[in-house]
Scaffold this motif. Structure first.
Motif, PDB file in Angstrom:
ATOM      1  N   ILE A   5      37.541  40.748  31.784  1.00 25.30           N
ATOM      2  CA  ILE A   5      38.297  39.564  32.220  1.00 25.30           C
ATOM      3  C   ILE A   5      37.457  38.587  33.048  1.00 25.30           C
ATOM      4  O   ILE A   5      37.699  37.381  33.035  1.00 25.30           O
ATOM      5  CB  ILE A   5      39.559  40.014  33.001  1.00 25.30           C
ATOM      6  N   HIS A   6      36.421  39.102  33.762  1.00 22.34           N
ATOM      7  CA  HIS A   6      35.651  38.226  34.660  1.00 22.34           C
ATOM      8  C   HIS A   6      34.721  37.274  33.919  1.00 22.34           C
ATOM      9  O   HIS A   6      34.272  36.290  34.477  1.00 22.34           O
ATOM     10  CB  HIS A   6      34.845  39.089  35.639  1.00 22.34           C
ATOM     11  N   GLU A   7      34.437  37.609  32.655  1.00 29.48           N
ATOM     12  CA  GLU A   7      33.480  36.810  31.891  1.00 29.48           C
ATOM     13  C   GLU A   7      33.880  35.344  31.862  1.00 29.48           C
ATOM     14  O   GLU A   7      33.055  34.457  32.070  1.00 29.48           O
ATOM     15  CB  GLU A   7      33.372  37.382  30.474  1.00 29.48           C
ATOM     16  N   LYS A   8      35.174  35.095  31.646  1.00 31.10           N
ATOM     17  CA  LYS A   8      35.582  33.683  31.524  1.00 31.10           C
ATOM     18  C   LYS A   8      35.552  32.927  32.850  1.00 31.10           C
ATOM     19  O   LYS A   8      35.622  31.711  32.887  1.00 31.10           O
ATOM     20  CB  LYS A   8      36.949  33.567  30.846  1.00 31.10           C
TER      21      LYS A   8
ATOM     22  N   PRO B  30      26.845  33.287  29.686  1.00 34.02           N
ATOM     23  CA  PRO B  30      28.017  33.939  30.291  1.00 34.02           C
ATOM     24  C   PRO B  30      27.653  35.054  31.269  1.00 34.02           C
ATOM     25  O   PRO B  30      26.531  35.554  31.269  1.00 34.02           O
ATOM     26  CB  PRO B  30      28.766  34.520  29.079  1.00 34.02           C
ATOM     27  N   TYR B  31      28.640  35.457  32.083  1.00 34.22           N
ATOM     28  CA  TYR B  31      28.458  36.514  33.075  1.00 34.22           C
ATOM     29  C   TYR B  31      28.686  37.884  32.446  1.00 34.22           C
ATOM     30  O   TYR B  31      29.591  38.017  31.639  1.00 34.22           O
ATOM     31  CB  TYR B  31      29.448  36.308  34.238  1.00 34.22           C
ATOM     32  N   PRO B  32      27.975  38.929  32.785  1.00 34.15           N
ATOM     33  CA  PRO B  32      26.779  38.921  33.623  1.00 34.15           C
ATOM     34  C   PRO B  32      25.553  38.567  32.798  1.00 34.15           C
ATOM     35  O   PRO B  32      25.349  39.088  31.706  1.00 34.15           O
ATOM     36  CB  PRO B  32      26.706  40.363  34.124  1.00 34.15           C
ATOM     37  N   GLY B  33      24.738  37.670  33.340  1.00 36.59           N
ATOM     38  CA  GLY B  33      23.638  37.114  32.557  1.00 36.59           C
ATOM     39  C   GLY B  33      22.387  37.970  32.520  1.00 36.59           C
ATOM     40  O   GLY B  33      21.522  37.751  31.668  1.00 36.59           O
TER      41      GLY B  33
ATOM     42  N   VAL C 109      36.001  38.176  39.932  1.00 42.21           N
ATOM     43  CA  VAL C 109      37.062  37.611  40.778  1.00 42.21           C
ATOM     44  C   VAL C 109      37.724  38.796  41.496  1.00 42.21           C
ATOM     45  O   VAL C 109      38.372  39.629  40.848  1.00 42.21           O
ATOM     46  CB  VAL C 109      38.115  36.850  39.935  1.00 42.21           C
ATOM     47  N   PRO C 110      37.520  38.933  42.830  1.00 43.80           N
ATOM     48  CA  PRO C 110      37.956  40.148  43.529  1.00 43.80           C
ATOM     49  C   PRO C 110      39.421  40.544  43.302  1.00 43.80           C
ATOM     50  O   PRO C 110      39.717  41.701  43.054  1.00 43.80           O
ATOM     51  CB  PRO C 110      37.689  39.823  44.999  1.00 43.80           C
ATOM     52  N   GLU C 111      40.343  39.580  43.385  1.00 44.97           N
ATOM     53  CA  GLU C 111      41.770  39.935  43.236  1.00 44.97           C
ATOM     54  C   GLU C 111      42.042  40.501  41.842  1.00 44.97           C
ATOM     55  O   GLU C 111      42.797  41.449  41.687  1.00 44.97           O
ATOM     56  CB  GLU C 111      42.677  38.713  43.452  1.00 44.97           C
ATOM     57  N   LEU C 112      41.419  39.880  40.841  1.00 44.49           N
ATOM     58  CA  LEU C 112      41.618  40.371  39.467  1.00 44.49           C
ATOM     59  C   LEU C 112      41.018  41.756  39.305  1.00 44.49           C
ATOM     60  O   LEU C 112      41.605  42.633  38.673  1.00 44.49           O
ATOM     61  CB  LEU C 112      40.944  39.426  38.467  1.00 44.49           C
ATOM     62  N   ALA C 113      39.851  41.961  39.898  1.00 43.13           N
ATOM     63  CA  ALA C 113      39.180  43.260  39.775  1.00 43.13           C
ATOM     64  C   ALA C 113      40.080  44.357  40.333  1.00 43.13           C
ATOM     65  O   ALA C 113      40.283  45.397  39.702  1.00 43.13           O
ATOM     66  CB  ALA C 113      37.845  43.245  40.511  1.00 43.13           C
TER      67      ALA C 113
END
Ligand code: KG4
Ligand code: ZN
Length: 334
Positions: A35-38, A176-179, A43-47
């Motif tokens: 989910i963090h890729e976009k 994109p993350y993580p690069g 994003v701490p709360e999402l994690a």
């Protein structure tokens, strides 16, 4: 009767569980959070929210693959820190709940120590003392490892971690993350001599990686003025240059650490130790200098619970347990 320890890792964006039975890591289950890729970063709360969704399925799978029931677990281990508070809390709370429900002891594990102890999961295992270069998304440390649970940081970054430098450089280039893994991939096809970025002049065994990020930013900004397609046309060479510059800084301090301590057993740990350029730079330096090197298997380089389980095994044997008053520690040191 076998001793089974269930270990949980939830410090950043991987929810992971592993069972270690009589000192042997039986499995290593990881749910990676895409989910963090976009958002271009974690994003701490999402994690934290995704850890809550993943933790029960991941633990269930680890127990299933180890062919044991929850009632067979003798102790529960968790990452206490360092890491993101909301992420760590999920693992800590789960461990507390299980400890209470099953009346089993809890073992807290330092994530950075665990990265190093991943070397004791498989052969060949380093003899003590050895030097470990721990390179991850949050840390860059040179560690003098005297014993399983006796380690001293002899050098570390003053600002960004090297993994962060990889990821930020990739972000500047629109990757994109993580690069980090992408830079590694493109660098394989590029010329590392074409573009280089000056190393930070930091005394002793410490590192600094924030300057290179700015150097990359200005370099690309200037080149893009002349040619808007500069990145697309030279991606492999730019990635190779960035990677080489970062590796040079790491290898320079590693050489100094070996010289200063007189210890020539050298290990790599943490997510960036998956980098193929760093792995081969270390291997060829070792051949030249007669060092003995230890590089973990890919699955134990990036965040995983196998390494937490391994660390927990040594703590179990040393009777190092914690009670329910334990709390997550985002800046945990050792
Ligand atoms: O140890 P890790 O999984 O998580 C932390 O504890 O931070 O490390 C993640 C970091 C990220 O910055 C990622 O880009 C980097 O490791 N990484 C790499 C490679 N694989 C992972 N960096 C460069 N080359 C790679 N192949
Ligand atoms: Zn890590």
């Amino acid at each position: 009767m076998s001793i089974h320890i269930l270990a949980i890792e939830s410090s950043c964006d991987e929810t992971a569980a592993s069972v270690i039975s009589d000192g042997k890591v039986v499995n290593n289950i990881i749910a990676t959070q895409d989910i963090h890729e976009k958002y271009g970063g974690v994003v701490p709360e999402l994690a934290s929210r995704v850890h809550q969704q993943n933790i029960v399925p991941v633990v269930t799978e680890a127990l299933k693959q180890a062919n044991i029931n929850i009632s067979d677990v003798n102790a529960v281990a968790f990452t206490r820190g360092p890491g993101l508070l909301g992420s760590l809390l999920v693992g800590v709370s789960f461990a507390k709940g299980l400890s209470l429900a099953r009346n089993i002891p809890m073992i807290e594990v330092n994530h950075m120590q665990a990265h190093i102890l991943a070397h004791f999961i498989d052969d060949p295992k380093p003899e003590f003392p050895f030097i470990c270069l721990t390179v991850s998304g949050g840390h860059t440390q040179l560690v003098l490892v005297r014993e399983f649970l006796d380690m001293e940081i002899i050098g570390q970054t003053k600002d960004d971690a090297v993994g962060e430098a990889f990821d930020k450089a990739a972000k500047i280039m629109g990757l994109p993350y993580p690069g980090g893994p992408l830079i590694d991939k493109y660098a394989k096809e590029g010329d590392p001599e074409k573009y280089s970025f000056p190393p930070a002049e930091i005394p002793g065994l410490d590192f600094s990686f924030s300057g290179i990020k700015t150097a990359i930013l200005y370099f690309l900004r200037d080149e893009l003025k002349g040619n808007p397609e500069f990145i697309n046309e030279n991606l492999n060479d730019i990635c190779a240059g960035i990677q080489q510059s970062l590796i040079n800084m790491l290898m320079d301090k590693l050489r100094k650490a070996v010289k200063q301590t007189g210890i020539n057993r050298v290990a790599l740990a943490g997510g960036v130790s998956a980098n193929s350029g760093l792995r081969s730079a270390l291997t060829s330096e070792a051949e030249r200098k007669g060092w003995q090197t230890f590089i973990p298997a890919f699955e134990y380089c990036t965040d995983n619970a196998g390494m937490i389980a391994m660390a927990a095994w040594y703590k179990y044997q040393a009777n190092e347990f914690v009670d329910l008053s334990v709390s997550a520690e985002p800046r945990l040191k050792f």
